[in-house]
Design an enzyme around this catalytic site. Structure first.
Site, PDB file in Angstrom:
ATOM      1  N   GLU A  64      12.075 -58.194  27.143  1.00 44.56           N
ATOM      2  CA  GLU A  64      10.983 -57.283  27.489  1.00 44.56           C
ATOM      3  C   GLU A  64       9.814 -57.983  28.179  1.00 44.56           C
ATOM      4  OE1 GLU A  64      11.552 -53.866  24.126  1.00 44.56           O
ATOM      5  OE2 GLU A  64      10.421 -55.612  23.488  1.00 44.56           O
ATOM      6  N   ASP A  97       4.823 -63.319  18.251  1.00 48.11           N
ATOM      7  CA  ASP A  97       4.925 -62.122  19.085  1.00 48.11           C
ATOM      8  C   ASP A  97       3.521 -61.770  19.554  1.00 48.11           C
ATOM      9  OD1 ASP A  97       5.766 -59.551  20.218  1.00 48.11           O
ATOM     10  OD2 ASP A  97       7.569 -59.832  19.016  1.00 48.11           O
ATOM     11  N   HIS A 141       5.960 -61.215  25.312  1.00 49.59           N
ATOM     12  CA  HIS A 141       5.547 -61.064  23.902  1.00 49.59           C
ATOM     13  C   HIS A 141       4.626 -62.227  23.525  1.00 49.59           C
ATOM     14  CE1 HIS A 141       7.831 -57.519  22.738  1.00 49.59           C
ATOM     15  NE2 HIS A 141       8.868 -57.989  23.420  1.00 49.59           N
TER      16      HIS A 141
HETATM   17  C1  ACM Z   1      14.059 -56.560  21.060  1.00 52.30           C
HETATM   18  O1  ACM Z   1      14.270 -55.617  20.272  1.00 52.30           O
HETATM   19  N1  ACM Z   1      13.075 -56.462  21.939  1.00 52.30           N
HETATM   20  C2  ACM Z   1      14.856 -57.756  21.041  1.00 52.30           C
END
Ligand code: ACM
Length: 762
Positions: A330, A192, A266
């Site tokens: 995201e 991440d 991410h």
């Molecule tokens: C997430 O909670 N962004 C998968």
């Protein structure tokens, strides 16, 4: 031999609804459990007898022996029984895969399954039967026939090892706990923005750079590592040898590990390690200690796909399971929009939008995985911009993603926020661990039904199962993770395993104390704060009115006022009661006469009735509240503050101001380490009158008159909390509103607790 004896045992008529509903205290509840006449006495002379020459049966037998030794002090030998010896037999035949039959008769126990996992789950159930009653030593197990099968094939927990790193021992421990609840999938979030945790031999900087970071905040910045002369870094990564060890350990417990390598967003950590992978004009140079959604995206150069292909080659060599998760969530597209090379590529490919570019990106990765014989999973954003042909969709933004995916013919897993996001608090207690502020209690998780009503029976076949996720931004130490997972993961396991018709909250709650005692017996921790009782008092006449909170939905509260520890026969709590100042209230929650958690004792004195911790204050607006931990002191206990970071403003509702002469506030500062983009401009403060700012207290409303001002200068240099005090004269009852003046969001002032001081208790 034992089988034929068992079949001769007569079926017993179930005598009453309580027995019918409860059955044996096995969690998750088995598909069917039919009592028979008689009982089996399990003692140290019982042998555990795996099918001869059957390595898997032998492994399950040893697992059962180990559990019995550790939780019941019963040391059973694993071998073939001699004639006349009583045994737990693990035999082959009958149910397939994860399903099994378990028969208890006075002469012995027989577990049968054609599947390795089925035998293993039968062994787990046998252990649960042997630990259904408290204590050590021999156990009397009522005769019964259990036929058991899972509702879903995907029964998952997600562990985020990127935001905070956990040890190999922790991951193995989690795997063992999952096995106890018949969970079979560990989704391992390994990369991440804040960390890359997997050794990749071809790209060593991924872990040299990406696995370490300086935590956010002044306290960490001042914590100099004498070896480097720089702020101490935290983190770590799993070597490939360690991963192989963990994967093998999980396989022995019939748990598949699904690794997650996040793309295209991410990706701050890998881009910090290899800047050529990024899309921004300037790449980050180090991994960051901020939370939230970073803007960094992989670029779409062929060299980047070659990098991802290399990484996935090493990933699939380590993880033998069918699935690889590639994230997809995201991914804010700003950097793709402003990057000329990305835009040129889009044009060349005739791709009209950045969302479609993500669809193309994920399809490229799906092709790579297919070539390696694997299947792609992504978060539900992969449905936008054209979903890759064979992708499995993990639905986290509610359940719409699952419905759309299944209707399009894609497999899907239900993992919706906030209900199955175990990074949420499970209680409002100030003892609760840091996490997202919205309370997701045990019953909230239990009541979640994963099968979307909108799906036809054919489409329902695409629902592989259900999963709960632990994101670890606020789970700084691995000791805290089980307190967030459990017992909510136990509830999730029942949803995942037990037939929908078997699910019954009251029945689950009846079995819960037994399950919690099993955990205690194995030394396994869980979120006890939600099951403890808390006394919250307010002034009433010359004394106090006391409310007892906790274990809502699960137990009944009993309490004493004479200092003794409550029993199941102590006074039951129904509603707030009056008590003289000085009373010691000791309270505990019970279910069917069994305590759920240790008793708590609270002295109801003049300060207690006029003290409110941040968790008991009301947030001024309906924003997202977080239960955040102080950044200091770096070592030792740190305060936790419940705060709406978009509007740090608290209300003490209906404060009794009679006799009050002063206000005491305990305040702290937290780093504003949240990547919230332009939203940061929405956070407004009143301007300070002094260089360090003030805590302002207003009466009536947050627009009301200032009734006390507490300058922050004495607290400015502290890495922990500071007690401030100022005169406050009041009459009657009123809401008090607390806000800080400050020039900028960093660091953010927060309230730990406030106390209204009367003339008596100064
Ligand atoms: C997430 O909670 N962004 C998968």
């Amino acid at each position: 031999m034992i089988r034929s004896l068992l079949l001769a045992t007569a079926a017993l008529t179930i005598s009453g609804p309580a027995l019918a509903a409860s059955g044996a205290p096995i969690t998750p509840a088995p598909a069917s459990d039919t009592p028979r006449e008689g009982a089996f006495v399990l003692d140290a002379r019982t042998v555990i007898a795996p099918a001869e020459g059957d390595a898997q049966a032998q492994a399950s037998a040893r697992y059962l022996a180990d559990l019995l030794a550790r939780s019941r002090g019963l040391k059973l030998t694993v071998r073939q029984p001699k004639p006349g010896e009583r045994a737990i037999m693990l035999t082959r035949g009958g149910p397939q895969g994860e399903t099994y039959r378990l028969e208890v008769a006075p002469q012995g126990i027989a577990i049968s399954s054609s599947g390795d996992a089925g035998l293993f789950y039968g062994a787990i159930t046998a252990w649960q039967l042997a630990t259904a009653t408290p204590g050590q030593g021999p156990a009397t197990i009522p005769a019964r026939i259990i036929d058991d099968a899972p509702r879903f094939g995907w029964r998952g927990l997600m562990l985020d090892s990127a935001r905070h790193f956990q040890s190999v021992a922790f991951v193995k421990g989690l795997i063992d706990r999952m096995a106890l609840s018949k969970l079979n999938t560990l989704h391992w979030h390994l990369t991440d923005d804040q960390g890359w945790r997997l050794e990749i031999k071809k790209y060593p900087r991924l872990t040299e750079v990406g696995a370490w970071r300086v935590p956010a905040g002044a306290a960490a910045a001042a914590d100099i590592d004498p070896r480097t002369g720089k702020p101490r870094v935290v983190g770590g990564y799993y070597t490939q040898d360690e991963v192989r060890e963990i994967v093998a350990y999980a396989a022995e417990r019939h748990i598949a590990i699904v690794p997650e390598i996040e793309t295209p967003g991410h990706a701050h950590a890998p881009i910090a390690a290899y800047p050529q992978l990024g899309s921004a004009a300037a790449a980050p140079t180090a991994t960051s200690g901020d939370w939230g959604v970073f803007p960094y995206l992989y670029n779409v150069d062929e060299t980047t796909f070659a990098f991802l292909d290399d990484v996935l080659t090493e990933v699939v060599a380590l993880f033998p399971g069918r699935y690889v998760h590639v994230g997809g969530d995201e991914a804010v597209k700003d950097q793709w929009k402003s990057n000329p090379a990305v835009q040129a590529r889009m044009k060349a490919l005739h791709i009209g939008s950045e969302a479609q570019l993500q669809g193309w990106f994920v399809s490229r990765i799906e092709q790579m995985l297919k070539a390696k014989g694997r299947k792609l999973i992504g978060w539900d954003e992969i449905l936008e911009g054209g979903v890759a042909p064979d992708a499995t969709v993990m639905s986290w933004r509610g359940t719409d993603g699952a419905v759309i995916a299944a209707k399009l013919g894609h497999d899907t897993i239900l993992s919706p926020a906030p209900t199955l996001y175990l990074n949420h608090r499970q209680t409002n207690s100030p003892e609760e661990m840091p996490g997202r502020g919205q309370v997701i209690g045990l019953k909230d998780v239990y009541d979640y039904e994963p099968m979307p009503a909108a799906l036809s029976p054919d489409q329902q076949h695409h629902v592989l199962g259900v999963q709960a996720n632990l994101w670890t931004e606020h789970v700084r130490t691995e000791e805290r993770a089980p307190l967030m997972y459990y017992p909510r993961a136990t509830a999730l396991a029942e949803t995942a395993w037990s037939p929908a018709a078997r699910k019954d909250w009251s029945d689950f709650a009846d079995r819960l104390p037994v399950e919690l005692d099993r955990y205690r017996g194995l030394g396994l921790t869980f979120g006890e704060a939600a099951l403890k009782v808390r006394a919250l008092a307010q002034p009433s006449g010359a004394g106090a009115q006391v409310a007892l909170l906790g274990a809502e939905d699960v137990g009944e509260i009993r309490y004493t006022t004479d200092g003794s520890v409550p029993t199941a026969a102590s006074r039951p709590y129904a509603q707030p009661f009056e008590a003289p100042l000085g009373t010691l209230v000791t309270a505990q929650a019970f279910r069917n006469g069994r305590a759920l958690a240790p008793a708590t004792a609270t002295r109801i004195d003049a300060r207690a009735v006029r003290t409110r911790v941040s968790q008991d204050l009301k947030s001024c607006t309906e924003g997202i509240v977080l239960n955040l931990e102080d950044d200091g002191p770096v070592r030792g206990d740190r305060a936790r503050f419940l705060v709406d970071i978009m509007n740090p403003c608290w209300i003490y509702q209906g404060a009794d101001l009679s006799g009050v002469v002063a206000i005491e506030a305990v305040v702290g500062q937290i780093p504003f380490n949240f990547q919230i983009g332009k939203d940061i401009e929405k956070i407004k403060f009143r301007p300070p009158a002094t260089p360090e700012g003030e805590l302002e207290v207003r009466q009536g409303s947050c627009q009301g008159a200032v009734v006390a001002t507490l300058p922050l200068a004495p607290a400015a240099a502290s890495s922990g909390v500071t007690v401030l005090k100022a005169p406050l004269k009041g009459v009657g009852r009123a809401d008090l509103c607390f806000t800080f003046t400050q020039k900028a969001v960093e660091p953010m002032w927060v309230i730990d607790r406030v106390t209204l001081v009367t003339g008596h208790d100064r």
